[in-house]
Structures are given as structure tokens and as C-alpha cells.
Design a protein around this motif. Structure first.
Motif, PDB file in Angstrom:
ATOM      1  N   THR A   1       0.825  -1.209   0.000  1.00 43.86           N
ATOM      2  CA  THR A   1       0.000   0.000   0.000  1.00 43.86           C
ATOM      3  C   THR A   1       0.858   1.257   0.000  1.00 43.86           C
ATOM      4  N   GLY A   2       2.167   1.083   0.164  1.00 42.08           N
ATOM      5  CA  GLY A   2       3.113   2.199   0.075  1.00 42.08           C
ATOM      6  C   GLY A   2       3.739   2.199  -1.300  1.00 42.08           C
ATOM      7  N   VAL A   3       5.060   2.334  -1.369  1.00 43.21           N
ATOM      8  CA  VAL A   3       5.796   2.278  -2.632  1.00 43.21           C
ATOM      9  C   VAL A   3       6.671   1.032  -2.618  1.00 43.21           C
ATOM     10  N   LYS A   4       6.521   0.206  -3.633  1.00 40.87           N
ATOM     11  CA  LYS A   4       7.335  -1.004  -3.762  1.00 40.87           C
ATOM     12  C   LYS A   4       8.668  -0.602  -4.392  1.00 40.87           C
ATOM     13  N   VAL A   5       9.768  -0.981  -3.761  1.00 37.68           N
ATOM     14  CA  VAL A   5      11.110  -0.681  -4.241  1.00 37.68           C
ATOM     15  C   VAL A   5      11.789  -1.984  -4.637  1.00 37.68           C
ATOM     16  N   ILE A   6      12.289  -2.010  -5.872  1.00 38.92           N
ATOM     17  CA  ILE A   6      12.975  -3.196  -6.381  1.00 38.92           C
ATOM     18  C   ILE A   6      14.338  -2.757  -6.896  1.00 38.92           C
ATOM     19  N   VAL A   7      15.372  -3.467  -6.499  1.00 37.35           N
ATOM     20  CA  VAL A   7      16.713  -3.255  -7.040  1.00 37.35           C
ATOM     21  C   VAL A   7      17.119  -4.582  -7.657  1.00 37.35           C
ATOM     22  N   ASP A   8      17.439  -4.551  -8.958  1.00 34.49           N
ATOM     23  CA  ASP A   8      17.798  -5.758  -9.699  1.00 34.49           C
ATOM     24  C   ASP A   8      19.128  -5.509 -10.404  1.00 34.49           C
ATOM     25  N   SER A   9      20.165  -6.234  -9.992  1.00 30.50           N
ATOM     26  CA  SER A   9      21.489  -6.048 -10.579  1.00 30.50           C
ATOM     27  C   SER A   9      21.620  -6.694 -11.954  1.00 30.50           C
ATOM     28  N   GLY A  10      20.545  -7.269 -12.466  1.00 30.28           N
ATOM     29  CA  GLY A  10      20.526  -7.809 -13.821  1.00 30.28           C
ATOM     30  C   GLY A  10      21.649  -8.796 -14.087  1.00 30.28           C
ATOM     31  N   SER A  11      22.313  -8.638 -15.227  1.00 32.09           N
ATOM     32  CA  SER A  11      23.351  -9.576 -15.639  1.00 32.09           C
ATOM     33  C   SER A  11      24.613  -9.488 -14.776  1.00 32.09           C
ATOM     34  N   LEU A  12      24.735  -8.434 -13.968  1.00 33.65           N
ATOM     35  CA  LEU A  12      25.880  -8.370 -13.053  1.00 33.65           C
ATOM     36  C   LEU A  12      25.785  -9.471 -12.012  1.00 33.65           C
ATOM     37  N   ASP A  13      24.543  -9.858 -11.682  1.00 28.84           N
ATOM     38  CA  ASP A  13      24.293 -10.915 -10.699  1.00 28.84           C
ATOM     39  C   ASP A  13      25.027 -10.631  -9.393  1.00 28.84           C
ATOM     40  N   GLN A  14      24.816  -9.427  -8.863  1.00 31.63           N
ATOM     41  CA  GLN A  14      25.458  -8.990  -7.622  1.00 31.63           C
ATOM     42  C   GLN A  14      24.397  -8.928  -6.520  1.00 31.63           C
ATOM     43  N   ALA A  15      24.244  -9.991  -5.792  1.00 32.60           N
ATOM     44  CA  ALA A  15      23.199 -10.098  -4.773  1.00 32.60           C
ATOM     45  C   ALA A  15      23.276  -8.998  -3.719  1.00 32.60           C
ATOM     46  N   ALA A  16      24.446  -8.391  -3.513  1.00 27.59           N
ATOM     47  CA  ALA A  16      24.590  -7.324  -2.516  1.00 27.59           C
ATOM     48  C   ALA A  16      23.696  -6.135  -2.842  1.00 27.59           C
ATOM     49  N   ALA A  17      23.365  -5.939  -4.100  1.00 25.51           N
ATOM     50  CA  ALA A  17      22.533  -4.809  -4.500  1.00 25.51           C
ATOM     51  C   ALA A  17      21.054  -5.156  -4.479  1.00 25.51           C
ATOM     52  N   ASP A  18      20.700  -6.391  -4.759  1.00 27.55           N
ATOM     53  CA  ASP A  18      19.313  -6.777  -4.983  1.00 27.55           C
ATOM     54  C   ASP A  18      18.459  -6.714  -3.723  1.00 27.55           C
ATOM     55  N   THR A  19      17.261  -6.159  -3.901  1.00 28.61           N
ATOM     56  CA  THR A  19      16.295  -6.098  -2.807  1.00 28.61           C
ATOM     57  C   THR A  19      14.909  -5.881  -3.387  1.00 28.61           C
ATOM     58  N   SER A  20      13.911  -6.172  -2.599  1.00 28.82           N
ATOM     59  CA  SER A  20      12.522  -5.898  -2.940  1.00 28.82           C
ATOM     60  C   SER A  20      11.787  -5.653  -1.629  1.00 28.82           C
ATOM     61  N   VAL A  21      11.392  -4.403  -1.389  1.00 29.78           N
ATOM     62  CA  VAL A  21      10.734  -4.043  -0.136  1.00 29.78           C
ATOM     63  C   VAL A  21       9.573  -3.087  -0.406  1.00 29.78           C
ATOM     64  N   CYS A  22       8.674  -3.027   0.553  1.00 30.43           N
ATOM     65  CA  CYS A  22       7.563  -2.089   0.511  1.00 30.43           C
ATOM     66  C   CYS A  22       7.846  -1.001   1.540  1.00 30.43           C
ATOM     67  N   VAL A  23       7.801   0.250   1.099  1.00 29.74           N
ATOM     68  CA  VAL A  23       8.085   1.383   1.974  1.00 29.74           C
ATOM     69  C   VAL A  23       6.790   2.139   2.229  1.00 29.74           C
ATOM     70  N   ASP A  24       6.522   2.451   3.497  1.00 29.78           N
ATOM     71  CA  ASP A  24       5.346   3.248   3.832  1.00 29.78           C
ATOM     72  C   ASP A  24       5.439   4.617   3.167  1.00 29.78           C
ATOM     73  N   ALA A  25       4.345   5.046   2.583  1.00 27.68           N
ATOM     74  CA  ALA A  25       4.265   6.377   1.979  1.00 27.68           C
ATOM     75  C   ALA A  25       2.834   6.861   2.135  1.00 27.68           C
ATOM     76  N   ASN A  26       2.675   8.064   2.652  1.00 31.66           N
ATOM     77  CA  ASN A  26       1.338   8.625   2.880  1.00 31.66           C
ATOM     78  C   ASN A  26       0.885   9.542   1.754  1.00 31.66           C
ATOM     79  N   GLY A  27       1.771   9.884   0.862  1.00 29.76           N
ATOM     80  CA  GLY A  27       1.469  10.792  -0.232  1.00 29.76           C
ATOM     81  C   GLY A  27       2.677  10.870  -1.135  1.00 29.76           C
ATOM     82  N   PRO A  28       2.686  11.829  -2.054  1.00 27.57           N
ATOM     83  CA  PRO A  28       3.825  11.962  -2.961  1.00 27.57           C
ATOM     84  C   PRO A  28       5.141  12.079  -2.177  1.00 27.57           C
ATOM     85  N   THR A  29       6.107  11.237  -2.536  1.00 23.94           N
ATOM     86  CA  THR A  29       7.389  11.173  -1.832  1.00 23.94           C
ATOM     87  C   THR A  29       8.511  11.101  -2.856  1.00 23.94           C
ATOM     88  N   LEU A  30       9.566  11.878  -2.646  1.00 25.88           N
ATOM     89  CA  LEU A  30      10.709  11.853  -3.553  1.00 25.88           C
ATOM     90  C   LEU A  30      11.317  10.455  -3.623  1.00 25.88           C
TER      91      LEU A  30
END
Length: 184
Positions: free
Chosen positions: A55-84
Motif C-alpha cells: 500500500t506504500g511504494v514497492k522498491v525493487i533493485v535488480d542487478s541484472g546480468s551483473l548478478d550482484q546479490a549485494a545490490a538486490d532487494t525488494s521491499v515495501c516502503v510506507d508512503a502517505n502521499g507523494p514522496t521523492l
């Protein structure tokens, strides 16, 4: 045709498609999102955006073909309105290092990836990311997906792009323009 010409043409096509999607989204009534009076913080990001609807903003980081798991994540961040986007990424505990020319707009490294000494293989050989705005074969592409829409290439940088509850933001590492877009 040079790689720069091809990349510029592809970016122009994506920009036009993004503008059409934005205009279409403006003509459709927005869904009402529940609001929360609790302040958003990195602790408010869920462990996984795949655990259920975000219900907030879904954030996905995908390192693609680099296959660098240190960067990859998928989380939901609370947001009540427009957020930078930069604030959303901060709440998701995603660390961004900008480029020399655009230190707060673009991502050169995400969670330390790619490291300065990491060889990035591409069609013409290898390159290392110096964050000096000269690397034209690989980069972190910024994508946005409306609540009930499809992925579109972001038309603004991290320091000016505003995201609304229900939207998704993806940083996708692209080498030689592949992958061309995030997975569905």
C-alpha cells in the motif's frame, strides 16, 4: 550508427512512451489509498515486497546480468502521499552513489554495486564504473510503474521524481541496453 546514436534514439522512444503513459494516467481517476499517521522510516519497510500487496511504494533493485546479490532487494516502503524517489530509497535502506556530474539525480552505484574494481562485461569487452559520466555501455536504469499500469522509463532523476502510494520503483542494471525493461 553509433552506440550513442542508438542509445539516444532508444531513450527518446522510451521518453515518448513514458509521456503517453503519464498523460493516460492523468486522465484516469486515482484510487483512494488508506493513510497512516505513523511517520515512515527504514524500520517501516517490510522484509519483502512479495509478501503481499504494497500500500506504500514497492522498491525493487535488480542487478541484472551483473548478478550482484549485494545490490538486490525488494521491499515495501510506507508512503502517505507523494514522496521523492531519493527519500523512498533511503527508507528502503538502499544506498545510492551518484555520478560526478549528477550526484543526486542518477545512480552510479547501488549498495556498492558495481564496485570500482569490478569488470563489467559488454559486447565491446569490459569496462569499470568510475562514476565519471563516461560509461555509455552500462548503467542503473530507473523505472516507475503506476498502481494499475506498466513499467515506464523514469522521466526525472532520483532527486525530483515523486512517487505515490501504490506505485513501484525499480533500479535495473542495464548492460548494452539489456534488459530493455523490468520483468512484469
Amino acid at each position: 550508427m553509433t552506440l550513442t546514436t542508438i542509445r539516444t534514439a532508444a531513450a527518446s522512444s522510451l521518453a515518448a512512451a513514458g509521456l503517453l503513459l503519464t498523460l493516460a494516467a492523468c486522465s484516469t481517476p486515482a484510487a483512494t489509498q488508506p493513510s497512516s499517521s505513523a511517520p515512515a522510516s527504514s524500520a517501516s519497510a517490510s522484509a519483502s515486497a512479495d509478501a503481499g500487496p504494497c500500500t506504500g511504494v514497492k522498491v525493487i533493485v535488480d542487478s541484472g546480468s551483473l548478478d550482484q546479490a549485494a545490490a538486490d532487494t525488494s521491499v515495501c516502503v510506507d508512503a502517505n502521499g507523494p514522496t521523492l524517489a531519493s527519500d523512498v530509497l533511503g527508507k528502503a535502506d538502499v544506498k545510492i552513489e551518484g555520478t560526478a556530474k549528477y550526484p543526486t539525480s542518477f545512480a552510479c552505484r547501488v549498495n556498492g554495486v558495481p564496485a570500482a574494481d569490478f569488470d563489467i562485461r559488454h559486447k565491446g569487452g569490459t569496462v569499470r564504473e568510475a562514476c565519471d559520466d563516461k560509461n555509455t555501455v552500462s548503467y542503473w536504469a530507473l523505472w516507475v510503474k503506476p498502481a494499475a499500469g506498466t513499467w515506464g522509463y523514469a522521466q526525472e532523476g532520483l532527486d525530483s521524481l515523486k512517487l505515490n502510494p501504490g506505485e513501484s520503483l525499480e533500479l535495473l542494471y542495464t548492460v548494452d541496453n539489456e534488459p530493455a525493461a523490468p520483468a512484469a
